[in-house]
Scaffold this motif. Structure first.
Motif, PDB file in Angstrom:
ATOM      1  N   ARG A 120       3.434   2.742   2.795  1.00 17.41           N
ATOM      2  CA  ARG A 120       4.866   2.888   2.466  1.00 17.41           C
ATOM      3  C   ARG A 120       5.346   4.279   2.859  1.00 17.41           C
ATOM      4  NH1 ARG A 120       3.569   0.151  -2.399  1.00 17.41           N
ATOM      5  NH2 ARG A 120       3.645   2.104  -3.572  1.00 17.41           N
ATOM      6  N   ASP A 168       7.700  -3.647  -2.838  1.00 18.33           N
ATOM      7  CA  ASP A 168       6.273  -3.440  -2.602  1.00 18.33           C
ATOM      8  C   ASP A 168       5.454  -4.730  -2.510  1.00 18.33           C
ATOM      9  OD1 ASP A 168       6.322  -4.226  -5.233  1.00 18.33           O
ATOM     10  OD2 ASP A 168       5.330  -2.444  -6.011  1.00 18.33           O
ATOM     11  N   ASN A 224       0.821  -1.204   0.000  1.00 18.65           N
ATOM     12  CA  ASN A 224       0.000   0.000   0.000  1.00 18.65           C
ATOM     13  C   ASN A 224       0.863   1.265   0.000  1.00 18.65           C
ATOM     14  OD1 ASN A 224      -1.367   2.219   1.763  1.00 18.65           O
ATOM     15  ND2 ASN A 224      -3.052   1.004   0.917  1.00 18.65           N
ATOM     16  N   ALA A 225       0.629   2.148  -0.955  1.00 25.28           N
ATOM     17  CA  ALA A 225       1.446   3.360  -1.119  1.00 25.28           C
ATOM     18  C   ALA A 225       1.364   4.286   0.095  1.00 25.28           C
ATOM     19  CB  ALA A 225       1.020   4.109  -2.380  1.00 25.28           C
ATOM     20  N   GLU A 226       0.187   4.436   0.691  1.00 25.17           N
ATOM     21  CA  GLU A 226       0.058   5.301   1.870  1.00 25.17           C
ATOM     22  C   GLU A 226       0.843   4.741   3.050  1.00 25.17           C
ATOM     23  OE1 GLU A 226      -4.005   6.253   2.797  1.00 25.17           O
ATOM     24  OE2 GLU A 226      -4.449   6.749   0.699  1.00 25.17           O
TER      25      GLU A 226
END
Length: 124
Positions: free
Chosen positions: A66, A79, A62-64
């Motif tokens: 990370r 990722d 999840n980018a948030e």
């Protein structure tokens, strides 16, 4: 709380129980392969006042999350742990597995988590 990506925050008590199983005397590299918000790495940091000798690496889809991990000064190295191929060995891997995977592990080991140490890793 769980989201559609099967994010299961690690409760503090579970993190403490997991860390009690690990031998940190020879630790220098720690990987949390499904890091979420870094609860297990936080537990390691809070456990040992001399933890500046550890390299904290993590993997998170999840980018948030990370971004949250990077904000905590953790090194986000990939990722997706299912496609990760380490270049250097980790001598400690900490992970809280989702309940969709835990069912099989519980039936074999009676534990809701596992700890891998040494290279090659040993499952505790």
């Amino acid at each position: 709380m769980m989201d559609k990506e099967q994010f299961y925050p690690t409760p503090e008590e579970l993190a403490k129980e997991l860390l009690a199983m690990a031998d940190f005397r020879k630790v220098n590299t720690i990987l949390e392969p499904s890091a979420g918000t870094g609860a297990l790495l936080e537990a390691v940091k809070n456990r040992n006042p001399y933890n500046d000798r550890y390299s904290y690496h993590c993997i998170e889809q999840n980018a948030e999350r990370r971004a949250t991990l990077q904000g905590k000064d953790y090194t986000v190295i990939w990722d997706d742990f299912l496609t990760f191929s380490p270049v250097t060995p980790y001598n400690t891997i900490l992970m809280n597995i989702s309940s969709t995977i835990l069912c099989g592990i519980r039936s074999k080991q009676g534990k809701a988590f596992f700890s891998c140490q040494s290279y090659p890793a040993q499952v505790a």
